[in-house]
Structure formats: structure tokens, C-alpha cells
Scaffold this motif. Structure first.
Motif, mmCIF file in Angstrom:
data_model
loop_
_atom_site.group_PDB
_atom_site.id
_atom_site.type_symbol
_atom_site.label_atom_id
_atom_site.label_comp_id
_atom_site.label_asym_id
_atom_site.label_seq_id
_atom_site.Cartn_x
_atom_site.Cartn_y
_atom_site.Cartn_z
ATOM 1 N N UNK A 148 0.952 -1.219 0.036
ATOM 2 C CA UNK A 148 0.007 -0.056 -0.390
ATOM 3 C C UNK A 148 0.628 1.029 -0.020
ATOM 4 N N UNK A 149 0.491 2.301 -1.210
ATOM 5 C CA UNK A 149 1.558 3.315 -1.173
ATOM 6 C C UNK A 149 0.257 4.680 -0.405
ATOM 7 N N UNK A 150 0.403 5.111 0.887
ATOM 8 C CA UNK A 150 -0.200 6.146 1.545
ATOM 9 C C UNK A 150 0.006 7.443 0.536
ATOM 10 N N UNK A 151 0.657 7.197 -0.490
ATOM 11 C CA UNK A 151 1.052 8.657 -0.802
ATOM 12 C C UNK A 151 0.692 8.875 -2.082
ATOM 13 N N UNK A 152 0.502 7.688 -2.592
ATOM 14 C CA UNK A 152 -0.301 8.246 -3.649
ATOM 15 C C UNK A 152 -2.253 7.521 -3.981
ATOM 16 N N UNK A 153 -3.375 8.532 -4.404
ATOM 17 C CA UNK A 153 -4.692 8.526 -4.564
ATOM 18 C C UNK A 153 -4.507 6.944 -5.366
ATOM 19 N N UNK A 154 -5.226 6.351 -4.293
ATOM 20 C CA UNK A 154 -5.906 4.300 -4.525
ATOM 21 C C UNK A 154 -6.257 4.663 -5.725
ATOM 22 N N UNK A 155 -7.209 5.753 -6.452
ATOM 23 C CA UNK A 155 -7.752 5.694 -7.946
ATOM 24 C C UNK A 155 -6.202 5.623 -8.776
ATOM 25 N N UNK A 156 -5.432 6.553 -8.994
ATOM 26 C CA UNK A 156 -4.678 6.076 -9.009
ATOM 27 C C UNK A 156 -4.059 4.572 -9.904
ATOM 28 N N UNK A 157 -3.476 3.838 -8.114
ATOM 29 C CA UNK A 157 -3.258 2.497 -8.520
ATOM 30 C C UNK A 157 -4.070 1.799 -9.304
ATOM 31 N N UNK A 158 -5.309 2.196 -8.703
ATOM 32 C CA UNK A 158 -5.994 0.721 -9.690
ATOM 33 C C UNK A 158 -6.208 1.298 -11.379
ATOM 34 N N UNK A 159 -5.880 2.627 -11.128
ATOM 35 C CA UNK A 159 -6.403 2.382 -12.759
ATOM 36 C C UNK A 159 -5.219 1.986 -13.974
ATOM 37 N N UNK A 160 -3.810 1.821 -12.954
ATOM 38 C CA UNK A 160 -3.019 1.339 -13.348
ATOM 39 C C UNK A 160 -3.208 0.080 -13.224
ATOM 40 N N UNK A 161 -3.806 -1.020 -12.957
ATOM 41 C CA UNK A 161 -4.153 -1.681 -12.832
ATOM 42 C C UNK A 161 -4.862 -3.066 -13.785
ATOM 43 N N UNK A 162 -6.123 -1.618 -14.152
ATOM 44 C CA UNK A 162 -6.714 -1.422 -15.087
ATOM 45 C C UNK A 162 -6.032 -1.615 -16.818
ATOM 46 N N UNK A 163 -5.697 -0.361 -16.363
ATOM 47 C CA UNK A 163 -4.758 -0.479 -18.039
ATOM 48 C C UNK A 163 -4.096 -1.460 -18.630
ATOM 49 N N UNK A 164 -3.332 -2.331 -16.994
ATOM 50 C CA UNK A 164 -2.252 -3.520 -17.183
ATOM 51 C C UNK A 164 -3.113 -4.618 -18.401
ATOM 52 N N UNK A 165 -4.432 -5.049 -17.299
ATOM 53 C CA UNK A 165 -5.279 -6.259 -17.732
ATOM 54 C C UNK A 165 -5.782 -5.524 -19.310
#
Length: 331
Positions: free
Chosen positions: A123-140
Motif C-alpha cells: 500500500x502506498x499512502x502517498x498515491x491516491x488509490x484511484x491512480x494505483x487501481x487505474x494502472x491495474x485496469x490498464x495492465x489488464x
């Protein structure tokens, strides 16, 4: 080796995973090859690594073995990213730019065009979770990743991530879980089961302590004697751990098996668990873990181990009553 669904997904993985933390550091390429062949020959499919293991060397070794020794299609290839923050314009960690760059780096070192499971390492508290999840969606959606998961997330982290995905879903979470470390049962396991997320325990042998090797001291060839890993092992060398280890050893003696097999079978068949991820220094150590595949703990022994390992202050644990419930990854 028996296979299980990877969370609420169509993927199936062996109910034991091969970890590669020491590949490229304590385990050289030749020994890594011996481990991988032994694991696949035993029916194992889930092989887990990370971009930070050996500063990328673990991925490079695994990639070379997939190119020369074991067919890529024979394994479920899993790696992780974002275990540390770095300097640079994207700041490392779980930012979208850092994650997608890390994904390309992992694919290059592994020599493949896609990953079966890609996991956010922390977990990275310095990054909005929406940004992290958008990278996962894009990867798929880009085809570079088939499934995504997380690692070392607290219960509320996991629930937030599971609810925030747009075009795909979180199918797995990694957490330290063993007879010596049962805190995931408080929040992580319930959150995972509610959201259809499969649990992949790391350090299922209590960082080696549950094997019984430290009962009478620190073997010279053990991780506990290695300055790089001594503190890691000592975390579980406590009076409470000593009582649990003795109970595991007693159970193993009664069953005619090893303490390692007892400890691994216990965590493997806990509610919500898909596959413990085991690491080994060499193929001989790995053989001990593979032997646990033949063991199912009797209910009386499981109950005794549940009781002796109950975290201080916790109520008596609720035991699964049948194998189907113990193995499921969702309610």
C-alpha cells in the motif's frame, strides 16, 4: 498437486506456490533450476517473484529458466511491483507511471509478453488509490496482464481496492500468515472472503521457525545465522512461538511426519487460503514442503493447534467444519 480457484476467477493454481525471494542472492541459477523442475514435476504451477527480489535478478533467473528449461505455459507466472519509493519524476511506489514502467521492466527481465498475475507489493499512502487501481485496469486491458492482486494490504486497504476497480477485479492478496502469525484472521481474511479474493500466505512456516530447526539453537547454515536474515527470523523466536513449535513437533511425531508438513498443512487448509507461497534455499528443503501435499490434519490435531496458537486476547477461533469451506476463497 491439487489445484484451487484463484479467488472468484476462472484461473486455477496449485495449492502451493513456489517463492523466489532468495533467487539471485542466497540461491544461484543452478539451484533455482533444480527447485523449479522439482516443483513443476510435483504438479506445482504458481511461481511467485517480485521486481525487487535480488534487485531484479530473481526475475532474470526465472526468465532464463522459462526460456530454456520449463515451458512458459506450464506455470502461472506471478510477480509484484511497487515495494519501495524511488527518486525520479514519478516518485516510485504505486503511482501510475511508476507501476506501468515497473511492469515493462518485469516483462523484459522475464522475457515474456504477459504475466498471469501482477500484484501491487505494498500500500502506498502517498498515491491516491484511484491512480494505483487505474494502472491495474490498464495492465489488464492492454493484454500485458491476465489477473491482478495486491500484497501486504491491511483489511481496509483490501476492501477499498476491491471496491474501486473499474474494468477488472482484485483476485488475490498476499499476507504473512502462519501458526505464529494469525492476525490476518481479524480483518484481512474476512475482507478477502467477502470480496472473492484468494489469500496467498507468505512465510507460512513462520520464517522457518515452525520447522523446528531453532528449537535448540541456531544452525550455522540457517537463515537465522545469516546477518542479512537474522532479524527476520528472530521476529518469531519468542516464548509464545516456542510453545507453538513444541505443539507442532508433538503433532508431527504422532502423525509420523515432519513439523514442516504439519505447519504447512495447517495454513494451507485455513478458510480463504488458496496457496501458501513457500521459499527454499535448495531443492532438498523444497522437497520437505512438497511432501506436505500428502498430509491432511485430523480434526483433533487441527483443534489443538488452533488453541495453542490463538493470539493473546482473541476469542477461541472458529474452525471450518469441512474441506470445501476451508478451501473456498469467497463466501
Amino acid at each position: 498437486m491439487e489445484c484451487r480457484p484463484l479467488g472468484a476467477s476462472g484461473a486455477q493454481v496449485s495449492r502451493m506456490g513456489l517463492g523466489t525471494l532468495s533467487w539471485g542472492t542466497g540461491t544461484d541459477a543452478e539451484e533455482a533450476a533444480n527447485q523449479l523442475v522439482a516443483f513443476v514435476d510435483a504438479g506445482g504451477t504458481l511461481v511467485d517473484t517480485a521486481d525487487v527480489y535480488g534487485d531484479g535478478e530473481s526475475e532474470r533467473i526465472l526468465g532464463s529458466l522459462l526460456a530454456e528449461l520449463v515451458p512458459r505455459e506450464d506455470i502461472v507466472l506471478a510477480t509484484k511491483a511497487a515495494a519501495r519509493r524511488e527518486s525520479g519524476p514519478f516518485g516510485g511506489g504505486a503511482s501510475r507511471g511508476s507501476l506501468l514502467a515497473a511492469l515493462d521492466g518485469s516483462l523484459r527481465r522475464l522475457g515474456v509478453d504477459h504475466l498471469d498475475l501482477w500484484q501491487v507489493h505494498a500500500w502506498d499512502p502517498a498515491v491516491p488509490i484511484e491512480e494505483t487501481l487505474s494502472a491495474l485496469d490498464h495492465a489488464v486491458t492492454s493484454g500485458k496482464v491476465r489477473y491482478v492482486g495486491v500484497s501486504n494490504y491491511a483489511g481496509w486497504h483490501l476492501a477499498t481496492a476491491a471496491c474501486g476497480m473499474r474494468t477488472t477485479r482484485i483476485v488475490s492478496t498476499q499476507s504473512e500468515y502462519s501458526l505464529l502469525e494469525r492476525t490476518p484472521e481479524r480483518e484481512i481474511v474476512p475482507a478477502a472472503r467477502h470480496h472473492g479474493v484468494g489469500l496467498l500466505p507468505w512465510a507460512p512456516l513462520g520464517r522457518g521457525v515452525l520447522t523446528g530447526k531453532y528449537r535448540s539453537g541456531t544452525p550455522a547454515d540457517s537463515r537465522g545465522a545469516d546477518p542479512a536474515y537474522g532479524g527476520y527470523v528472530d521476529h518469531h523466536r519468542t516464548d509464545r512461538a516456542g510453545r507453538i513449535v513444541e505443539a507442532v513437533a508433538t503433532a508431527a511425531e504422532g502423525l509420523g511426519t515432519s513439523p514442516l508438513a504439519v505447519a504447512l498443512a495447517w495454513v494451507r487448509d485455513r478458510p480463504g487460503v488458496v496457496a501458501p507461497v513457500v521459499g527454499a534455499r535448495d531443492a532438498t528443503q523444497l522437497a520437505g514442503s512438497l511432501a506436505a501435499e500428502e498430509l491432511t490434519l485430523p480434526d483433533a490435531i487441527r483443534a489443538a493447534l488452533d488453541d495453542v496458537s490463538k493470539p493473546d486476547g482473541d476469542a477461541a477461533p472458529t474452525r471450518a467444519t469441512d474441506a470445501t469451506d476451508r478451501n473456498e476463497a469467497s463466501p
